[in-house]
Write an enzyme that holds these catalytic residues in place. Sequence first.
Site, PDB file in Angstrom:
ATOM      1  N   THR A 127      20.011   3.976   7.247  1.00 49.09           N
ATOM      2  CA  THR A 127      19.667   5.251   7.868  1.00 49.09           C
ATOM      3  C   THR A 127      18.160   5.422   8.021  1.00 49.09           C
ATOM      4  O   THR A 127      17.382   4.844   7.265  1.00 49.09           O
ATOM      5  CB  THR A 127      20.229   6.397   7.000  1.00 49.09           C
ATOM      6  OG1 THR A 127      19.702   7.634   7.454  1.00 49.09           O
ATOM      7  CG2 THR A 127      19.842   6.248   5.531  1.00 49.09           C
ATOM      8  N   ASP A 128      17.773   6.283   8.963  1.00 46.73           N
ATOM      9  CA  ASP A 128      16.345   6.608   9.114  1.00 46.73           C
ATOM     10  C   ASP A 128      15.835   7.490   7.982  1.00 46.73           C
ATOM     11  O   ASP A 128      14.624   7.646   7.802  1.00 46.73           O
ATOM     12  CB  ASP A 128      16.082   7.279  10.476  1.00 46.73           C
ATOM     13  CG  ASP A 128      16.823   8.600  10.679  1.00 46.73           C
ATOM     14  OD1 ASP A 128      17.610   9.002   9.795  1.00 46.73           O
ATOM     15  OD2 ASP A 128      16.621   9.229  11.734  1.00 46.73           O
ATOM     16  N   GLU A 129      16.768   8.082   7.193  1.00 46.22           N
ATOM     17  CA  GLU A 129      16.325   8.999   6.141  1.00 46.22           C
ATOM     18  C   GLU A 129      15.533   8.296   5.055  1.00 46.22           C
ATOM     19  O   GLU A 129      14.841   8.953   4.270  1.00 46.22           O
ATOM     20  CB  GLU A 129      17.532   9.723   5.525  1.00 46.22           C
ATOM     21  CG  GLU A 129      18.252  10.575   6.531  1.00 46.22           C
ATOM     22  CD  GLU A 129      19.082  11.703   5.918  1.00 46.22           C
ATOM     23  OE1 GLU A 129      18.925  11.998   4.725  1.00 46.22           O
ATOM     24  OE2 GLU A 129      19.882  12.277   6.659  1.00 46.22           O
TER      25      GLU A 129
ATOM     26  N   TYR B  16      20.661  11.055  -1.755  1.00 49.04           N
ATOM     27  CA  TYR B  16      21.329  10.203  -0.766  1.00 49.04           C
ATOM     28  C   TYR B  16      20.362   9.163  -0.193  1.00 49.04           C
ATOM     29  O   TYR B  16      20.629   7.958  -0.220  1.00 49.04           O
ATOM     30  CB  TYR B  16      21.917  11.052   0.378  1.00 49.04           C
ATOM     31  CG  TYR B  16      22.243  10.238   1.623  1.00 49.04           C
ATOM     32  CD1 TYR B  16      23.269   9.305   1.618  1.00 49.04           C
ATOM     33  CD2 TYR B  16      21.487  10.379   2.796  1.00 49.04           C
ATOM     34  CE1 TYR B  16      23.543   8.530   2.733  1.00 49.04           C
ATOM     35  CE2 TYR B  16      21.761   9.621   3.924  1.00 49.04           C
ATOM     36  CZ  TYR B  16      22.791   8.695   3.887  1.00 49.04           C
ATOM     37  OH  TYR B  16      23.055   7.927   4.995  1.00 49.04           O
TER      38      TYR B  16
ATOM     39  N   LYS C 164      20.240   5.043  -0.493  1.00 48.36           N
ATOM     40  CA  LYS C 164      20.283   4.126   0.668  1.00 48.36           C
ATOM     41  C   LYS C 164      19.043   3.233   0.652  1.00 48.36           C
ATOM     42  O   LYS C 164      19.117   2.040   0.958  1.00 48.36           O
ATOM     43  CB  LYS C 164      20.360   4.914   1.982  1.00 48.36           C
ATOM     44  CG  LYS C 164      21.683   5.613   2.237  1.00 48.36           C
ATOM     45  CD  LYS C 164      22.877   4.678   2.378  1.00 48.36           C
ATOM     46  CE  LYS C 164      22.854   3.856   3.642  1.00 48.36           C
ATOM     47  NZ  LYS C 164      24.109   3.068   3.807  1.00 48.36           N
TER      48      LYS C 164
END
Length: 351
Positions: free
Chosen positions: A132-134, A158, A162
């Site tokens: 993810t970009d997060e 989260y 990741k």
Amino acid sequence: MILVTGGAGFIGANFVLDWLALHDEPIVNLDVLTYAGNLQNLSSVWNDPRHVFVKGSIADYDLVEELLRSHRPRAILNFAAESHVDRSIHGPEEFIQTNIVGTFRLLEATRGFLAAQDEAFRKSFRFLHVSTDEVYGSLAPVEAAFSEDRKYEPNSPYSASKAASDHLVRAYHHTYGLPVLTTNCSNNYGPHHFPEKLIPLVILNALSGKQIPIYGDGMQVRDWLFVKDHCSAIQRVLESGKVGETYNVGGKNELTNLSVVNTLCEILDELRPLPHGASYKAQISFVRDRPGHDRRYAIDAAKIERELDWRPSETFDTGIRKTVEWYLANDAWVENVTSGSYRQWIDRQYR
Ligand code: NAD
Ligand code: DAU
């Protein structure tokens, strides 16, 4: 064949459906079926002999090892994860177990499996990790979009979990030569999206006359990508991505949450009009902000466009309309996912 993990969830199921529509190559689909896993997402391929569903966890080393030995997939695509930021704030433990420990066990089992294969098999094998970009954290309003060399600054349990999984994948390539690929994608939307996430939650709350909750001031920015475009990017990276590399995937659709919600209300006003010309916008309600809420995400997708010739096929306008139409046409799916434990989550989060 290929092994897909988390293939009963939102993106994984879209990937399985798209893959089987385009290829003859079979899929083994390993999913432990958490609240987010839904076999109904796979009903159209349930009797397809090219789809083998296995209920189990990526953290179960023995099971994964056995699956790898018996099916000998040429690739693993790791979608399996706990994926909702708000749930990670209420309870991070499962995020650590699945996203970090689970990915670690999957990598270990893959390492053991590959060690027993000949060189030609090892060379053509791929472990594609869907991320993810997060992991990059939050952008200032005028900052350049995330490119692949952006430093990691995850802000939620989260995204931290990741980020840890991405680092493990990278380390297994660097140390053991595992042929890995990583994709870091922006916010997806589309069919089969579980209605804990903003877009499906807004559609379903609007239709059932409930409040449409906007966290804080609603001016947070996300870069939205139609899920089928994410799936096509993953296929492209699997086919042609360079081993050890990371590819950022995004739709160049930076929008504030408020504008996304207004667009959804306008489409619903048109497709499912309320009596007396009322608008769904009247249901919008500003609620307590998400703790540690990232302000802005945006993806610079220049690398995947340039090196792999990938481009999204939907604009936000076309994709969001298809999405609303899908939810309007799939009452039974909605009915099924919004019963039981879903209600408990909504009560807890928005009470
Ligand atoms: P989701 O929550 O809808 O689905 C996750 C799936 O993984 C579910 O079917 C669940 O049952 C399964 N799963 C969970 N733990 C498992 C385990 N231990 N073993 C096997 N299966 C397990 O998530 P999603 O939105 O489809 O996201 C899929 C992947 O894509 C995740 O890795 C997520 O981080 C990443 N991602 C999501 C988005 C997005 O906008 N949704 C964007 C970028 C990346
Ligand atoms: O950027 C990729 C990520 O996108 C994925 O890695 C995650 O798995 C996925 O869940 C998604 O994370 P977000 O937190 O951005 O998505 P979510 O749909 O939860 O929220 C989108 C924005 O809307 C965010 O700024 C929070 C806000 N929001 C969300 C909900 C559920 C609201 O304002 N109200 C809500 O009720």
